[in-house]
Design an enzyme around this catalytic site. Structure first.
Site, PDB file in Angstrom:
ATOM      1  N   VAL A 197       8.317 -24.113 -33.074  1.00 26.13           N
ATOM      2  CA  VAL A 197       8.934 -24.582 -34.280  1.00 26.13           C
ATOM      3  C   VAL A 197      10.295 -24.816 -34.295  1.00 26.13           C
ATOM      4  CG1 VAL A 197       9.009 -24.759 -36.919  1.00 26.13           C
ATOM      5  CG2 VAL A 197       7.190 -23.538 -35.868  1.00 26.13           C
ATOM      6  N   LEU A 198      10.800 -26.145 -34.639  1.00 28.04           N
ATOM      7  CA  LEU A 198      12.121 -26.492 -34.461  1.00 28.04           C
ATOM      8  C   LEU A 198      12.826 -25.701 -33.100  1.00 28.04           C
ATOM      9  CD1 LEU A 198      13.383 -26.170 -38.194  1.00 28.04           C
ATOM     10  CD2 LEU A 198      12.784 -28.304 -36.777  1.00 28.04           C
ATOM     11  N   HIS A 235      16.568 -14.887 -30.670  1.00 29.20           N
ATOM     12  CA  HIS A 235      17.635 -14.311 -29.798  1.00 29.20           C
ATOM     13  C   HIS A 235      17.364 -13.020 -28.919  1.00 29.20           C
ATOM     14  CE1 HIS A 235      19.355 -12.211 -33.031  1.00 29.20           C
ATOM     15  NE2 HIS A 235      19.607 -11.271 -32.252  1.00 29.20           N
ATOM     16  N   ASN A 284      19.257  -3.880 -34.353  1.00 30.96           N
ATOM     17  CA  ASN A 284      18.369  -3.887 -35.505  1.00 30.96           C
ATOM     18  C   ASN A 284      17.749  -5.442 -35.717  1.00 30.96           C
ATOM     19  OD1 ASN A 284      20.318  -1.649 -37.520  1.00 30.96           O
ATOM     20  ND2 ASN A 284      18.064  -1.955 -37.429  1.00 30.96           N
ATOM     21  N   SER A 285      18.231  -6.286 -34.752  1.00 28.51           N
ATOM     22  CA  SER A 285      17.792  -7.830 -34.655  1.00 28.51           C
ATOM     23  C   SER A 285      16.244  -7.713 -34.427  1.00 28.51           C
ATOM     24  CB  SER A 285      18.505  -8.484 -33.721  1.00 28.51           C
ATOM     25  OG  SER A 285      19.693  -9.150 -33.992  1.00 28.51           O
ATOM     26  N   ASP A 317      15.530 -18.548 -35.810  1.00 31.91           N
ATOM     27  CA  ASP A 317      15.610 -17.200 -35.099  1.00 31.91           C
ATOM     28  C   ASP A 317      14.478 -16.406 -35.480  1.00 31.91           C
ATOM     29  OD1 ASP A 317      17.008 -15.523 -33.588  1.00 31.91           O
ATOM     30  OD2 ASP A 317      18.302 -14.616 -35.118  1.00 31.91           O
TER      31      ASP A 317
END
Length: 513
Positions: A242-243, A89, A195-196, A121
């Site tokens: 992936v996915l 994201h 912080n992501s 994610d």
């Protein structure tokens, strides 16, 4: 508990600066990393392996509209040749990525996307360079009460920071609006927006997880478990998604908490979503007949990908907020095409997608499925035979099924399909059959119009002023483009929201005959 992403920034303010180095860490042996002793984390070494990322491109927020920058997030090097981990994201859909390393904002680095996974994610990006410091994976099991440190660039500030905490849950599952993970580390080392994608490390500076979500009210923070990361990181480094279908998305809910679908913030160029025609600002409402985001998370979306595989041909239904229209098509197949908006047949326009949530219901055989408002909770899914001896499978659904079948007081829908009717009926004859008795109830037709979606071609007719409630009755009769069946869809509507629901019903019905 409502988790929030740690990327998008409403306000950029100064972060608290860590005041001192906490002694030593064990970090990859790139040219700039050092070990200064033992017994604690080396703040400077971690900073040298951590990056700040700003994604620039076309992003569309459900609340803020279009914007160019997705905000600043964190990431960290995982190899001396410049491969770095961050969150999907943070970077997916970016036109360009600007990167700063070691807290040095005087030198902007370029980065390129390598591989990503929206369900987990995670994303790998590559920056130029060699003999770079990097963060190694922890070897020991992750256990409850382990001491951990969250590092990165919170609040978009260039100052590198570190917070300390313990692991509260060593391995748990978590579904959030933008991910669906079976293995997550829950901890209380405070993380904030920015912080992501930053690392969660142990006292030796070894990776425990990748931070991606937090709940400030309950002081709970989530990191993608090291084991989950290790399971796919080599694929991502090799450029294998992936996915993933290539979206930067999040499940959207209305004011009442009901799921509306998966909102697309941005799309990765060249991805399956891009080739299908998905655009930023689209709302994915259904995939392979499964309503998306019903629980406010990405769980259903990811379950479909896990069941079928990301390279399979997957049917998808989309509400395009720009222009308020519905589309149907396929990932890895036929691109999206607009479908007929039946509400236009009664002189209206499609209502906003936030008119209410929807749930998927099916007939007794499981062959016919459709999205309806949750209040339409009574279902009759039995088959029947028409006056030409054609067997139809399907369902009738309403808030009051008995009243729906016998009068005009209750709203509801009927979705029917028959393979046998193909040989002796047509869409026009089905409409004639559905319209029997309507004039006697005071219904006035607005005339028949052409109907077409990605899988069917036929006719639809809208009736008004039906019965004492002055209800609207919208009927679609169509033949599958593959020639396998005839379908009839009817919706009884009393309010503007019911008419909006009619569009969703007609644009979501799926027949597996």
């Amino acid at each position: 508990m409502r988790y929030t992403r740690r990327r998008r920034l409403a306000v950029v303010i100064a972060a608290t600066t860590a005041s001192a180095c906490l002694s030593s860490c064990s970090i990859g042996t790139g040219g700039e990393s050092e070990s200064t002793g033992s017994g604690g984390v080396d703040f400077q070494s971690l900073q040298s392996a951590t990056i700040q990322i700003e994604a620039l491109g076309t992003f569309v927020s459900p609340t803020e509209g279009g914007y160019e920058s997705a905000g600043r997030g964190s990431g960290f090097l995982i190899s001396p040749d410049g491969y770095a981990l961050t969150n999907n994201h943070v970077v997916t859909g970016a036109g360009t990525l600007e990167v700063w390393r070691n807290g040095d904002r005087s030198k902007t680095l370029n980065a390129k996307m390598v591989g990503s996974s929206e369900c987990l994610d995670l994303a790998v990006v590559k920056i130029e360079g060699g003999d770079l410091p990097y963060i190694a994976f922890r070897d020991d099991p992750v256990s409850t009460a382990d001491e951990v440190y969250a590092v990165g660039f919170p609040l978009g500030d260039p100052t590198f920071t570190m917070t300390k905490g313990i692991v509260s849950k060593a391995d748990t599952s978590a579904d959030t609006p933008w991910a669906s993970l079976d293995h997550v580390v829950e901890h209380d080392a405070r993380i904030r927006g920015g912080n992501s994608g930053g690392p969660l490390v142990d006292h030796d500076g070894k990776l425990v997880g990748v931070n991606y979500a937090g709940d400030e009210q309950h002081d709970t923070n989530l990191a993608i478990h090291r084991d989950e990361v290790q399971r796919i990181v080599k694929d991502l480094e090799a450029g294998k998604n992936v996915l993933s279908l290539g979206i930067n998305g999040e499940a959207l809910v209305d004011d009442g908490g009901r799921g509306l679908g998966v909102w697309v913030n941005s799309v990765s160029s060249g991805s399956a979503a891009d080739k299908a025609g998905v655009e930023p600002g689209d709302l994915l409402t259904s995939m392979e007949g499964v309503s998306l985001g019903a629980d406010g998370t990405l769980a259903d979306y990811c379950s479909v990908l896990e069941t079928h595989g990301q390279d399979s041909t997957l049917s998808v239904e989309v509400y395009r907020t720009a222009g308020e229209k519905y589309l149907r098509g396929q990932f890895n197949g036929e691109p999206l095409t607009p479908t007929t908006t039946v509400s236009a047949g009664i002189g209206g326009a499609a209502q906003s997608a936030d008119a209410g949530g929807f749930t998927t219901v099916a007939d007794d055989s499981g062959a016919v499925r459709v999205d309806v408002p949750p209040a339409w909770s009574q279902v009759d899914g039995s088959a029947f035979v028409d006056d030409k001896n054609n067997r139809f499978v399907g369902l009738e659904v309403s808030s009051d099924i008995a009243q729906y079948k016998n009068g005009w007081g209750a709203v509801g829908a009927s979705v029917l399909a028959s393979t046998e009717a193909v040989g002796n009926s047509s869409p026009g004859e089905l409409l004639d059959w559905a319209a029997r008795g309507l004039p006697e109830s005071g219904c006035a037709s607005r005339g028949r119009m052409d109907y077409r979606d990605a899988q069917h071609t036929g006719l639809f007719e809208a009736w008004e002023n039906c019965g004492p409630t002055k209800a609207k009755y919208i009927v679609v009769a169509a033949k599958a483009d593959n020639g396998r069946y005839l379908a009839l869809v009817a919706v009884q509507a009393n309010t503007a929201d019911d008419v909006a629901a009619a569009d969703r019903v007609v644009n979501s019905f799926a027949v597996g005959l």
